[in-house]
Scaffold this motif. Structure first.
Motif, PDB file in Angstrom:
ATOM      1  N   ALA A   1       0.821  -1.219   0.000  1.00 58.87           N
ATOM      2  CA  ALA A   1       0.000   0.000   0.000  1.00 58.87           C
ATOM      3  C   ALA A   1       0.850   1.262   0.000  1.00 58.87           C
ATOM      4  CB  ALA A   1      -0.923  -0.012   1.220  1.00 58.87           C
ATOM      5  N   GLY A   2       2.167   1.104   0.094  1.00 56.87           N
ATOM      6  CA  GLY A   2       3.057   2.262   0.143  1.00 56.87           C
ATOM      7  C   GLY A   2       3.009   2.992   1.466  1.00 56.87           C
ATOM      8  N   SER A   3       2.596   2.309   2.525  1.00 50.35           N
ATOM      9  CA  SER A   3       2.469   2.925   3.844  1.00 50.35           C
ATOM     10  C   SER A   3       3.700   2.643   4.693  1.00 50.35           C
ATOM     11  CB  SER A   3       1.220   2.380   4.555  1.00 50.35           C
ATOM     12  OG  SER A   3       1.142   2.865   5.876  1.00 50.35           O
ATOM     13  N   GLU A   4       4.214   3.699   5.309  1.00 50.78           N
ATOM     14  CA  GLU A   4       5.382   3.534   6.176  1.00 50.78           C
ATOM     15  C   GLU A   4       5.002   2.843   7.485  1.00 50.78           C
ATOM     16  OE1 GLU A   4       8.875   6.285   8.279  1.00 50.78           O
ATOM     17  OE2 GLU A   4       7.544   7.133   6.745  1.00 50.78           O
ATOM     18  N   ASN A   5       3.786   3.067   7.947  1.00 52.16           N
ATOM     19  CA  ASN A   5       3.329   2.496   9.209  1.00 52.16           C
ATOM     20  C   ASN A   5       2.309   1.384   8.975  1.00 52.16           C
ATOM     21  OD1 ASN A   5       4.823   4.458  10.729  1.00 52.16           O
ATOM     22  ND2 ASN A   5       3.203   5.945  10.287  1.00 52.16           N
ATOM     23  N   ILE A   6       2.274   0.446   9.902  1.00 51.76           N
ATOM     24  CA  ILE A   6       1.272  -0.618   9.853  1.00 51.76           C
ATOM     25  C   ILE A   6      -0.008  -0.097  10.489  1.00 51.76           C
ATOM     26  CG2 ILE A   6       0.674  -2.933  10.643  1.00 51.76           C
ATOM     27  CD1 ILE A   6       3.619  -3.627  10.651  1.00 51.76           C
ATOM     28  N   GLU A   7      -1.082  -0.102   9.721  1.00 49.55           N
ATOM     29  CA  GLU A   7      -2.352   0.422  10.207  1.00 49.55           C
ATOM     30  C   GLU A   7      -3.278  -0.734  10.602  1.00 49.55           C
ATOM     31  OE1 GLU A   7      -3.759   2.873   7.058  1.00 49.55           O
ATOM     32  OE2 GLU A   7      -2.038   4.250   7.127  1.00 49.55           O
ATOM     33  N   SER A   8      -4.369  -0.393  11.257  1.00 48.83           N
ATOM     34  CA  SER A   8      -5.292  -1.424  11.737  1.00 48.83           C
ATOM     35  C   SER A   8      -5.870  -2.245  10.582  1.00 48.83           C
ATOM     36  CB  SER A   8      -6.425  -0.785  12.550  1.00 48.83           C
ATOM     37  OG  SER A   8      -7.165   0.129  11.749  1.00 48.83           O
ATOM     38  N   ALA A   9      -6.101  -1.607   9.431  1.00 48.35           N
ATOM     39  CA  ALA A   9      -6.630  -2.332   8.268  1.00 48.35           C
ATOM     40  C   ALA A   9      -5.650  -3.399   7.794  1.00 48.35           C
ATOM     41  CB  ALA A   9      -6.936  -1.352   7.137  1.00 48.35           C
ATOM     42  N   HIS A  10      -4.367  -3.100   7.887  1.00 54.18           N
ATOM     43  CA  HIS A  10      -3.344  -4.062   7.489  1.00 54.18           C
ATOM     44  C   HIS A  10      -3.331  -5.248   8.449  1.00 54.18           C
ATOM     45  CE1 HIS A  10      -1.306  -0.150   5.952  1.00 54.18           C
ATOM     46  NE2 HIS A  10      -2.187  -0.603   5.063  1.00 54.18           N
ATOM     47  N   ILE A  11      -3.471  -4.963   9.743  1.00 55.10           N
ATOM     48  CA  ILE A  11      -3.510  -6.030  10.744  1.00 55.10           C
ATOM     49  C   ILE A  11      -4.738  -6.914  10.521  1.00 55.10           C
ATOM     50  CG2 ILE A  11      -3.909  -6.518  13.194  1.00 55.10           C
ATOM     51  CD1 ILE A  11      -1.059  -5.873  12.705  1.00 55.10           C
ATOM     52  N   LYS A  12      -5.866  -6.305  10.288  1.00 53.24           N
ATOM     53  CA  LYS A  12      -7.107  -7.067  10.111  1.00 53.24           C
ATOM     54  C   LYS A  12      -7.037  -7.974   8.887  1.00 53.24           C
ATOM     55  CE  LYS A  12     -10.066  -3.685  12.462  1.00 53.24           C
ATOM     56  NZ  LYS A  12     -11.129  -2.672  12.297  1.00 53.24           N
ATOM     57  N   GLU A  13      -6.448  -7.460   7.816  1.00 55.59           N
ATOM     58  CA  GLU A  13      -6.318  -8.310   6.627  1.00 55.59           C
ATOM     59  C   GLU A  13      -5.358  -9.465   6.891  1.00 55.59           C
ATOM     60  OE1 GLU A  13      -5.342  -8.131   1.820  1.00 55.59           O
ATOM     61  OE2 GLU A  13      -5.123  -6.310   3.043  1.00 55.59           O
ATOM     62  N   ALA A  14      -4.266  -9.192   7.595  1.00 53.51           N
ATOM     63  CA  ALA A  14      -3.303 -10.247   7.915  1.00 53.51           C
ATOM     64  C   ALA A  14      -3.949 -11.314   8.798  1.00 53.51           C
ATOM     65  CB  ALA A  14      -2.081  -9.651   8.603  1.00 53.51           C
ATOM     66  N   VAL A  15      -4.776 -10.886   9.744  1.00 54.62           N
ATOM     67  CA  VAL A  15      -5.475 -11.828  10.622  1.00 54.62           C
ATOM     68  C   VAL A  15      -6.453 -12.680   9.833  1.00 54.62           C
ATOM     69  CG1 VAL A  15      -7.141 -12.005  12.514  1.00 54.62           C
ATOM     70  CG2 VAL A  15      -5.201 -10.443  12.708  1.00 54.62           C
ATOM     71  N   MET A  16      -7.066 -12.095   8.835  1.00 55.16           N
ATOM     72  CA  MET A  16      -8.036 -12.829   8.005  1.00 55.16           C
ATOM     73  C   MET A  16      -7.395 -14.056   7.370  1.00 55.16           C
ATOM     74  SD  MET A  16     -10.182 -11.385   4.734  1.00 55.16           S
ATOM     75  CE  MET A  16      -8.709 -11.331   3.706  1.00 55.16           C
ATOM     76  N   TYR A  17      -6.101 -13.955   7.085  1.00 57.25           N
ATOM     77  CA  TYR A  17      -5.410 -15.069   6.454  1.00 57.25           C
ATOM     78  C   TYR A  17      -4.984 -16.137   7.457  1.00 57.25           C
ATOM     79  CZ  TYR A  17      -5.275 -11.829   2.545  1.00 57.25           C
ATOM     80  OH  TYR A  17      -5.622 -10.954   1.536  1.00 57.25           O
ATOM     81  N   ARG A  18      -5.345 -15.969   8.734  1.00 60.83           N
ATOM     82  CA  ARG A  18      -5.148 -17.027   9.734  1.00 60.83           C
ATOM     83  C   ARG A  18      -6.489 -17.585  10.202  1.00 60.83           C
ATOM     84  NH1 ARG A  18       0.303 -18.227  10.241  1.00 60.83           N
ATOM     85  NH2 ARG A  18      -0.464 -19.537  11.929  1.00 60.83           N
ATOM     86  N   SER A  19      -7.572 -17.188   9.591  1.00 59.85           N
ATOM     87  CA  SER A  19      -8.901 -17.508  10.101  1.00 59.85           C
ATOM     88  C   SER A  19      -9.262 -18.977   9.974  1.00 59.85           C
ATOM     89  CB  SER A  19      -9.957 -16.650   9.392  1.00 59.85           C
ATOM     90  OG  SER A  19      -9.936 -16.914   8.000  1.00 59.85           O
ATOM     91  N   ILE A  20      -8.524 -19.768   9.194  1.00 58.21           N
ATOM     92  CA  ILE A  20      -8.848 -21.187   9.102  1.00 58.21           C
ATOM     93  C   ILE A  20      -7.930 -22.029   9.983  1.00 58.21           C
ATOM     94  CG2 ILE A  20      -9.708 -20.935   6.756  1.00 58.21           C
ATOM     95  CD1 ILE A  20      -7.131 -22.274   5.800  1.00 58.21           C
ATOM     96  N   ASP A  21      -7.173 -21.380  10.863  1.00 58.20           N
ATOM     97  CA  ASP A  21      -6.301 -22.108  11.784  1.00 58.20           C
ATOM     98  C   ASP A  21      -7.060 -23.236  12.488  1.00 58.20           C
ATOM     99  OD1 ASP A  21      -3.700 -21.385  11.646  1.00 58.20           O
ATOM    100  OD2 ASP A  21      -3.874 -19.687  13.007  1.00 58.20           O
ATOM    101  N   LYS A  22      -8.155 -22.900  13.072  1.00 60.05           N
ATOM    102  CA  LYS A  22      -8.903 -23.869  13.860  1.00 60.05           C
ATOM    103  C   LYS A  22      -9.548 -24.936  12.978  1.00 60.05           C
ATOM    104  CE  LYS A  22      -8.117 -22.166  17.906  1.00 60.05           C
ATOM    105  NZ  LYS A  22      -7.305 -22.937  18.864  1.00 60.05           N
TER     106      LYS A  22
END
Length: 514
Positions: A490-511
């Motif tokens: 995204a060209g962002s210097e900082n990690i924003e909450s939207a980035h965290i939420k998307e990253a978490v989405m890719y762990r949603s099938i862990d269980k």
């Protein structure tokens, strides 16, 4: 008479000097090779005898003792043939001394090559790592087979002479050769992808394609879970087309491994694009990690700086999968055998696919699942939690509807996605300059602390996901690395909450998978 000719051997990817000492004395005709030779080296005496005679030289009928020093290291392969033959000719004064050339003249060169019975010098494996090691150890001149020329032209700082026959090598020792050192070439990386498929032909699967872009941009491991026919394999075959361009350093590292393994294209001499390896699920532990009598590299090393694709992951034996844990964590594989331990690079991007159950249709909206809960649980348990924990992105790939398949519209091409991937990798290369790390997936703990700083909103989102999904500490760091990559795209210097939420989405099938 005694003669000494220099040669070279490999221990893993590290080369070391070998002296072929040839001693000819009065006695019963016999040839003994000592110095821990393997079968291929022991058979050199027959190849050398015929090559010398068929090249027009005299082969001594006396007792010949050949020592490959140092004697405590295992010698393997036919690469010592040329040095042994030259040693026999120098010892019988058919080379060097016969032309008034001091024997020490031969000490200026290192000789490598397999001999045919006719005296032709054949290609040998591992030329590139040998050249690099020889240069680092102060060698100035080396003689190799003509067929290895393309591989050698990329190594500067050492004069390389390519010979076709035993007579050519004798002329070099005698100082009568007109062979010039090969000209060096710059490494030309292949800008075109060797991808089998292009993302523009993949119908639907928008979230999966987004995940592939993130994985390629940050070098992250990814697993795709979905029913048969959903496009998991096709998506995997698109990955080479969106991977970032190789650097010269990466090309040399990968070429060294392929050279040692004997899988390098001799017509090209360099691995100019990222490797894509896809071993069958019947592959053994040794095939995957390396080993054998001579500790050769395996698939995890062949995929170094590229992709290792494991299709239908649960079909691989549990023991084979578990050995992936060390290279996924350390980016190297240590092959230990009775003769010693060898370490090979194994920094690869793992791409895996699997069905959600034995029949493949658990959770499908189009077809019913015929598996019992116990069958599903048993199937999922073939993949251990620790291995799954080391995979950064878990993607659910659903069936594609008819309307999407029948549409004539093309999706975004791999070339367009690759442009964004290259831009993100440039950011990472600048960020980690001088550290030997080129992508977010390889960040150390100190780097995570420095480059993955979260504000209050982002930290809160990650804390909620950590508790709800019951994530491990390793999964926590993986989410941070993926979020860093999403921010880079995204060209962002900082990690924003939207980035965290998307990253978490890719762990949603862990269980669901565990």
């Amino acid at each position: 008479m005694l003669s000494r000719i220099k040669s070279y051997a490999l221990n893993g990817l590290d080369g070391y000097g070998v002296i072929a000492e040839v001693d000819i004395q009065q006695g019963s005709p016999n040839i003994d090779i000592v110095g821990l030779p393997d079968a291929a080296v022991k058979e050199a005496k027959e190849r050398v005898r015929s090559a010398v005679k068929n090249s027009g030289y005299f082969f001594s009928p006396h007792k010949i003792t050949i020592n490959l020093a140092p004697a405590h290291t295992k010698k393997a392969g036919p690469a010592f043939d040329l040095a042994i033959a030259l040693g026999a000719l120098v010892a019988t004064e058919q080379a060097g001394a016969a032309h008034g050339i001091p024997l020490r003249y031969a000490d200026e060169y290192v000789f490598l090559g397999e001999l045919s019975l006719s005296g032709e010098v054949r290609n040998v494996n591992g030329i590139m790592p040998i050249l690099i090691s020889a240069r680092e150890n102060g060698c100035k001149k080396i003689v190799i087979p003509f067929g290895n020329a393309n591989e050698a032209k990329y190594i500067r700082g050492i004069d390389v002479y390519c010979v076709k026959t035993l007579r050519d090598a004798v002329d070099i020792i005698n100082g009568t050769s007109c062979i010039e050192p090969i000209e060096k070439s710059d490494i030309i990386l292949d800008p075109k992808s060797h991808a089998v498929e292009d993302l523009k032909y993949v119908k639907g699967q928008y979230s999966a394609k987004r995940a592939l872009e993130i994985a390629a941009a940050g070098g992250h491991n990814i697993i795709m879970v979905g029913p048969p026919g959903g496009g998991k394999t096709m998506l995997a075959k698109c990955i080479p087309g969106i991977l970032p361009d190789m650097t010269e350093q990466e090309a040399l590292e990968t070429t060294k491994i392929h050279s040692v393994a004997g899988i390098l294209d001799s017509d090209v001499g360099i691995v100019a694009s990222r490797p894509f390896r896809s071993p069958h699920h019947t592959a053994s532990k040794i095939a995957l990690t390396g080993g054998g009598a001579n500790s050769h590299p395996g698939e995890v090393s062949y995929a170094h700086n590229g992709v290792l694709f494991l299709d239908e992951l649960p079909e691989y034996p549990r023991g084979v999968l578990e050995i992936l844990r060390q290279p996924l964590e350390d980016n190297v594989i240590t092959v230990s055998r009775a003769a010693g331990s060898v370490e090979y690079p194994a920094s690869f991007m793992l791409v895996a696919s699997m069905n959600p159950c034995p029949c493949g249709y658990h959770g499908s909206a189009l077809r019913p699942c015929t598996c019992t809960p116990s069958q599903i649980q048993k199937y999922m348990s073939r993949i251990s939690g620790p291995l799954l924990d080391r995979i950064d992105l878990h993607i659910k790939v659903d069936e594609v509807h008819y309307n999407e398949l029948s549409s004539g519209d093309l999706a975004e091409s791999s070339a367009a996605v690759k442009e964004r991937v290259n831009a993100a990798r440039k950011i990472q290369t600048a960020r980690y300059k001088g550290t030997g790390i080129f992508c977010n997936a390889r960040m150390t703990s100190a780097m995570i602390k420095r480059y993955c700083v979260l504000d209050g909103k982002s930290a809160s989102a990650l804390a909620d996901a950590y508790e709800k999904l019951g994530l491990s500490a390793r999964a926590y760091t993986r989410i941070l690395k993926v979020a860093r990559t999403i921010a880079d795209l995204a060209g962002s210097e900082n990690i924003e909450s939207a980035h965290i939420k998307e990253a978490v989405m890719y762990r949603s099938i862990d269980k669901a998978v565990q």
